[in-house]
Every structure is written in C-alpha cells, then in structure tokens.
Motif scaffolding. Structure first.
Motif, short mmCIF file in Angstrom:
data_model
loop_
_atom_site.label_atom_id
_atom_site.label_comp_id
_atom_site.label_asym_id
_atom_site.label_seq_id
_atom_site.Cartn_x
_atom_site.Cartn_y
_atom_site.Cartn_z
N UNK A 333 0.81 -1.21 0.00
CA UNK A 333 0.00 0.00 0.00
C UNK A 333 0.84 1.25 0.00
N UNK A 334 1.95 1.23 0.74
CA UNK A 334 2.83 2.40 0.78
C UNK A 334 3.50 2.62 -0.58
N UNK A 335 3.74 1.55 -1.31
CA UNK A 335 4.30 1.70 -2.66
C UNK A 335 3.30 2.37 -3.59
N UNK A 336 2.04 1.96 -3.48
CA UNK A 336 0.99 2.59 -4.29
C UNK A 336 0.83 4.06 -3.89
N UNK A 337 0.93 4.32 -2.58
CA UNK A 337 0.80 5.68 -2.09
C UNK A 337 1.93 6.56 -2.63
N UNK A 338 3.13 6.03 -2.69
CA UNK A 338 4.25 6.80 -3.26
C UNK A 338 3.95 7.17 -4.71
N UNK A 339 3.32 6.23 -5.44
CA UNK A 339 2.95 6.52 -6.83
C UNK A 339 1.88 7.59 -6.89
N UNK A 340 0.83 7.47 -6.07
CA UNK A 340 -0.26 8.44 -6.10
C UNK A 340 0.24 9.83 -5.73
N UNK A 341 1.06 9.91 -4.69
CA UNK A 341 1.54 11.21 -4.20
C UNK A 341 2.72 11.74 -5.01
N UNK A 342 3.22 10.94 -5.93
CA UNK A 342 4.37 11.34 -6.74
C UNK A 342 5.52 11.82 -5.83
N UNK A 343 5.92 10.93 -4.93
CA UNK A 343 6.94 11.26 -3.93
C UNK A 343 8.26 11.68 -4.59
N UNK A 344 8.56 11.11 -5.77
CA UNK A 344 9.80 11.49 -6.46
C UNK A 344 9.88 12.99 -6.71
N UNK A 487 -6.85 -1.10 -6.05
CA UNK A 487 -6.34 -2.25 -6.80
C UNK A 487 -6.13 -1.90 -8.27
N UNK A 488 -7.03 -1.10 -8.83
CA UNK A 488 -6.91 -0.69 -10.23
C UNK A 488 -5.67 0.18 -10.42
N UNK A 489 -5.46 1.16 -9.52
CA UNK A 489 -4.27 1.99 -9.60
C UNK A 489 -3.01 1.17 -9.39
N UNK A 490 -3.07 0.24 -8.46
CA UNK A 490 -1.91 -0.59 -8.17
C UNK A 490 -1.50 -1.40 -9.40
N UNK A 491 -2.49 -1.92 -10.12
CA UNK A 491 -2.24 -2.77 -11.28
C UNK A 491 -1.58 -1.98 -12.41
N UNK A 492 -1.99 -0.71 -12.57
CA UNK A 492 -1.49 0.07 -13.71
C UNK A 492 -0.49 1.15 -13.31
N UNK A 493 -0.02 1.13 -12.06
CA UNK A 493 0.95 2.15 -11.61
C UNK A 493 2.27 2.03 -12.36
N UNK A 494 2.57 0.84 -12.89
CA UNK A 494 3.84 0.63 -13.60
C UNK A 494 3.95 1.50 -14.85
N UNK A 495 2.81 1.97 -15.36
CA UNK A 495 2.85 2.81 -16.57
C UNK A 495 3.02 4.29 -16.25
N UNK A 496 3.09 4.62 -14.95
CA UNK A 496 3.36 6.00 -14.50
C UNK A 496 2.36 7.00 -15.09
N UNK A 497 1.11 6.59 -15.15
CA UNK A 497 0.05 7.49 -15.59
C UNK A 497 -0.34 8.42 -14.45
N UNK A 498 -0.92 9.55 -14.77
CA UNK A 498 -1.39 10.48 -13.73
C UNK A 498 -2.53 9.82 -12.96
N UNK A 499 -2.42 9.71 -11.63
CA UNK A 499 -3.43 8.99 -10.84
C UNK A 499 -4.86 9.48 -11.08
N UNK A 500 -5.04 10.79 -11.23
CA UNK A 500 -6.40 11.30 -11.44
C UNK A 500 -6.95 10.82 -12.78
#
Length: 694
Positions: A333-344, A487-500
């Motif tokens: 979940x924290x990995x998905x959160x890093x993607x959503x929040x664009x921690x980089x 789960x949907x965001x987690x599945x497709x987070x590898x494509x680095x799409x904008x979460x919204x």
C-alpha cells in the motif's frame, strides 16, 4: 507564591496581565510549547475567547471544538458548579467542588477575528536592575513574558546560552483585541463547556453571588517558535500547534468523536486526506461552498462516526479514513501511495534529520503513510492536495450515481428551502434556520425546524429512490469502491500514468458494474447471498467488502468492455500498447471474477456447514450422515496433529459440495449472464462438485 511586582514596569500598550509559574515541554515532532499556570477571578473570564469565535482560512471553527453543547453545559455543568436547592456537589454536605484548569492558547488575530498563522517575530532582552538580572521576551505588540534569574533555578535556554530562572515568578502581559479588532486572543482549547457554564452563571444575577468568590485555575500555552520568520522556514504554524494540542489534551475524553480525532490530527496521510477533502468542499467554486453539508464529519460517538447515518448525506469521514488506513499502511500500500503522491517530485526536499555520524537519515518503513517529521508535513500536505484529494473528490462527486444523489440534494434544497426564504414569512424563517443547520452544523431545538427537516428528508429520499441501488450509500460498498480503485491503480501504476486520469477511467468501470445490475439484491440472486448479503441484510465484513471490489473489477473480463477501457487508457497516453493494455484489463477482470467465485464457493461451504443440522430441505437420515462424516473429519484433523502422515478425511467437505452444487452452479450462471462471459468459471464446471455422490 511571592511576586516581586516592583521589578515589573508596565507599558501602556498592554491591556491585560497575569503572574504565575512557568514551564515548558515539547509535543511529538518536537513542537516546543511553553506555559504559564495561574488563576482567574470570575470577572476575568471576559478575557477568554471561545474557539468558535475566531477563524482561519480553513475554517478553524470546524476543526477546533467548534460546537458547544450549550444545553448540556447549562443543565449539567452549571448545576455541578452551583447546585440548586442545597443538593448535589458543591454544598456543605459534599464539601465543595474543584474545577480542573482551563487550557488556554495565546493566538494572534488580524481584522475580522481571523486567526494569524504566526506571532510577530521575537525580541528578547537582558536587563540588570537593583534586584539582579531579568529577561524579557516580547512578541511585538502581542504579548511579553518577563522572567527573573535565580541561582539553582529552572534551566532555560536563550540564544544558545543556558540560564537559570525563577520558574515560580513569571509575569506575562497581553494586548487583547476586542470584537473585530486585531490583537491577541486567549482561546480556550480545553474546557469550553466549563467556560460557557461559568459565563452563564456570572451573567445571571440569581446565580452570580454563588460563584463570586470562585477562583479558576488556568494554564496559558503558547508556541514560542511560531513566529513570522520561523514559519517561513517551515516552523509550526499556530493553527497546527493548536490542533495538535487539542488532540493531546482531549485524547481520552468521550466528548471528542472519531471524526474530530481524524480531522484534528495530521500524523498520517489518511488524516491529511480527510482534512483536505473537507476543506476542498468548502471552496466557493464547488457547489458554492455548501458541499460539506453532504458529508458526515462531526458525529459525536466513535461507533456512529464509522457509518453513514443521515439519509441525505453522501458519505462519512470515518468510512473514508478506515479504508485508506487499511489499504495504505501495508508494505504494498505504501508503494501505491508513493505513486499516487508522486513522492519522487519532492524527494530532494524531504529532510529526516541526521544520525550520529552526520549522515542523512533515510525515511522510515512507514513513510509516506505515517512517521512524517513536522518539517516534511507541508510537503506531504501539498502532494495530498495536488494528487490524492482530487481522486477522492472525483469518486464521490463525478461518479454518475453519486452525482445524481448530490444534484438531487441541491435541487431539493432549492425547491424546498431556498425558495421559501424569499417569501419573508414565518416559513421562510424556519427554512433559514434549517439551512443554517445544514450548512453551519448548528443544533436543532425548535420543533418547527425539526418538522421541516423531516419533510425535507422525506421529499429528498422519495426523489432519490430511483437514482441508484441502495447499496451504494452503505459503508461496506463505499469501502469496496475505494478498495477496487486502489487495486486498479496498483495494477497500472507501472505505466506511470497520472493517478487522477486513471481514477476517471476507474469511474467508468464502477459505473458500468453498477448499471449492469450486479448489485441489485434479491433472494433469487444467489451469487450475492452468504458472501455480500445475508438475506436482505448486507454483511458488514471485510470479505464482503473485498467481494464487492472484485465484482466491480470483474466487468473488465468482458472483451467488449475491456476494449472500450483500453481505448480510454490509450487516450491519456498515446505511447501505451493498446493490445497489451486490452489483455491486461481482461486478465484483471477475469482474475477478480475467479477470486469472487472461489470466495463464494468457500462461503457457501461454511454457511451450509454451520446450518445443515437445521436445514429443512434435508431428511433426518441425510443430517445424521453429515453429522457422522463431520465427526470423522474432526477425528482425522486431531490425529494429524500427532502424526503428519495421516490424511485428513474430506468426505464431509465433498458431501457438502454435493449439496450446495445446484445453488452454486445457478449462482455462476446468473453472474456469467451479468458479466457477459463464462470462461473464468470453467474450473468450476465439471469438477467434483458435479459428481453424483448420493
């Protein structure tokens, strides 16, 4: 306590002063707090301010104990302080009463009672007089603290130098603004009901004599580093400090509900998100700032705060927070959160301090969900506001069936209430009071307003019955929606799409699953029974939530629908491989459908096992056979504990599968029709559940 007042030179610009004892401590995240304990006479209470009488940009009154239960204060607390008819506490018989200290915070305000984020910059001074050394600390034109040096006194650090002070001899002066004037305020953050009761008694002549000799203990707090210059360098702002203090001093109090514990705290991203969500709903350009009236955010009890209890509200802060915490606190979940929040985006700005060797510390395993150092919180808040909150807003205000609910709410408000106000009749006054209740969260005591609210609810619910299935406003379904989105965001987070952007595509999946009648419950829809519903009652379990989430995503298993969604994803990033995305979408849908059916099968086995002895469809001989087989299974399980080579006797489970086979296959058939495909259920067709074991 002996105060040498000869050493204190009054300045005309100060209009209130106190003498007392000094102390200091730090809250979590090293927020320094200093305090002065003193006492007030009853008439000095006029110098104290209720939290609801000042505001911040985020509407401070909503977040710091805004509502005072005046009826409770008058009926209970004032009688406790000043009992009537010689009975109860405070009489000679009961030997008096003691009031715990009021906790008061020093704040700075500008015109209009608006709370400032910071104090003026600090000016410190060291002077020597005939009595020795004294130190003054002045937050210019707001308040000044005078301390006196004392050998073997309390250690105190000033300008990187440690001195010793007389902690029992401190003088504090304030410039307190009146009405809408700028200036200081002494805001009560703990004890507002006591203050209200005391003010009630002192303003009524028949009670004033009873409390005229009452001395009230007070603890005055301030954050010495919350100055203009320091706040610009990410030091704690005054509102942030007050929220933290409010949580600390009220942590074990029943009067602080689960909603307040969420909204007043900022120690994890879920709480930051809920606060940001509420603040966004107050923006003027979003339903004219009235949308917060659709959210349950100030329920008084913890248990009720986790449900959706009002027929005209869309969701509850407790529902949203619980599922966010459940999803994002895990490692994945924290990995998905890093993607959503664009921690980089903010990595280089994050600061977690240094270790003993002067090396930068890495962030903890719980970051970014929690363990957020104070200096990093503004950065995290910014990412939440920018990326996560818009996703939650989109789910609840852009999804078709929720949007219909919201639009109907405002249409009913307009037709039922707002049009009445312009009539300038008695009904218009009642309607105005009701709108005040809805928008400003005031209590309703007038029976006419209560009756109009009942009529409003009746008309609103009649108009919304056909908007969507009843299930969409249950806490289980809404937690499932956020789970499926995660789960949907987690599945497709590898494509680095904008979460919204991905969220908006997920909403299309959600709308399709609901419009396909997947969630219309009846006793004939066997695929919903035992795993989501028990008869007509929804099951409030985590597995029920997960089953709903699986059903939402199962619709993607349909080739025609997954093709539509793959095109939508291609639209937001033209570089995506459309065929690959199509295959992954269909796979995601099929996997969720298969998981749903497996869980349904296991649930039906458990349900039959639990209830077969009272099953009227079984004969006495069949029940006795099952009892014998279950006993054999239990003995084999017990024997296996002592000898791992022994095989468990599964004859009982095989027999149960045989009995549930017809209903289970019917449930699969029903689901296949609604989903538009059957391939993922092939493993259940022709397996041992279909064999004749009679």
């Amino acid at each position: 306590m002996s105060i040498n007042r000869a050493r204190v030179k009054q300045k005309a610009k100060w209009n209130y002063e106190q003498f007392g004892c000094f102390g200091q401590y730090s809250c979590s995240d090293s927020l320094p707090i200093e305090f002065i304990t003193t006492t007030l006479q009853i008439d000095e209470l006029a110098n104290l301010t209720y939290a609801k009488n000042i505001r911040t940009e985020l509407d401070f009154e909503l977040l710091i104990q805004r509502d005072i239960d005046e009826k409770r204060a008058i009926e209970q607390i004032s009688k406790y302080i000043s009992p009537e008819n010689g009975t109860g506490y405070g009489t000679v018989k009961n030997n008096g009463v003691f009031l715990p200290p009021l906790v008061v915070a020093v704040v700075n305000t500008i015109e209009g009672k608006v709370l400032s984020d910071a104090y003026p910059d600090l000016i410190s001074n060291r002077e020597v007089d005939n009595y020795g050394v004294k130190f003054t600390f002045e937050w210019e034109d707001l308040f000044k603290v005078t301390m006196f040096e004392q050998s073997k006194g309390m250690p105190y650090r000033i300008n990187d130098e440690e001195i010793e002070i007389d902690s029992k001899n401190v003088h504090v002066e304030f410039y307190l603004g009146k009405d809408n004037e700028k200036g200081g305020r002494l805001v009560v953050i703990d004890g507002q009901h006591r203050l209200f009761a005391l003010n009630y008694l002192r303003h009524h002549h028949e009670h004033k004599d009873k409390i005229k000799n009452l001395i009230i203990p007070v603890c005055i707090l301030y954050s010495p580093t919350s100055t203009v210059s320091n706040v610009q360098d990410n030091a704690p702002k005054i509102p942030d400090v007050l929220r933290k203090l409010f949580i600390d001093v009220n942590n074990n109090a029943k009067t602080v509900s689960g909603h307040f514990k969420i909204l007043l705290s900022d120690d994890d991203v879920g709480k930051l998100t809920c606060s940001s969500f509420c603040s966004s709903l107050l923006e003027d350009d979003f339903y004219d700032g009235k949308a917060l009236s659709l959210i349950e955010w100030n329920t008084k009890t913890d248990k009720e705060s986790k449900t959706i209890s009002k027929p005209y509200t869309l969701t509850s802060i407790g529902v949203i927070y619980d599922v966010l915490a459940d999803l994002f606190k895990t490692k994945s979940g924290k990995q998905v959160l890093e993607y959503i929040l664009n921690i980089d985006e903010i990595t280089e700005k994050l600061d977690f301090g240094q270790d003993g060797d002067g090396e930068s510390r890495p962030y903890s395993a719980d970051f970014p969900w929690r363990d957020i150092p104070y200096n990093n919180k503004p950065l995290l808040k910014g990412q939440v506001n920018k990326y996560l909150t818009p996703c939650i807003m989109s789910i609840f205000f852009e999804t078709d069936f929720y949007k219909k609910f919201v639009d109907q709410y405002f249409d009913t408000r307009k037709n039922k209430l707002e049009t009445l106000i312009s009539t300038r009749s008695k009904q218009s006054q009642i309607a105005e009071a009701l709108l005040e209740h809805l928008d400003q969260f005031t209590d309703i005591e007038d029976k006419h307003v209560q009756r109009m609210l009942s009529d409003f609810i009746s008309e609103f619910t009649d108009n919304t019955k056909l908007c969507s299935p009843e299930i969409v406003r249950t806490n289980v379904f809404q937690k499932a929606v956020i789970t499926a989105w995660f789960n949907f965001l987690s599945y497709f987070s590898k494509y680095e799409l904008i979460p919204l952007d991905v969220t908006k595509i997920f909403i299309s999946v959600l709308e399709k699953s609901v419009s396909s009648s997947l969630f219309i419950n009846s006793l004939q829809n066997l695929y919903l029974q035992d795993c989501i519903y028990d008869g007509l009652k929804i099951l409030p379990t985590k597995e029920s939530r997960n089953q709903i989430a699986r059903l939402i995503l199962s619709k993607l298993g349909s080739g025609d629908f997954s093709k539509i969604i793959s095109l939508k994803m291609k639209d937001i990033n033209n570089d995506l491989n459309e065929d690959l995305i199509f295959e992954e979408l269909q796979s995601l849908g099929g996997t969720n459908a298969s998981q749903f059916v497996k869980s349904l099968h296991n649930t039906q086995i458990k349900a039959f096992t639990k209830n077969y002895k009272s099953n009227t469809d079984l004969s006495a001989i069949e029940i006795q056979e099952l009892i014998k087989l279950e006993e054999n299974r239990s003995r084999s399980i017990k024997a296996k504990r002592n000898d791992k080579s022994i095989e468990v006797d599964d004859s009982f489970i095989d027999k149960v599968k045989f009995y549930i086979n017809i209903d289970f296959k019917l449930a699969i058939d029903q689901l296949s029709v609604l989903l538009g495909y059957i391939s993922v259920f092939d493993e259940f067709i022709g397996d041992d559940t279909s064999e004749d074991q009679s």
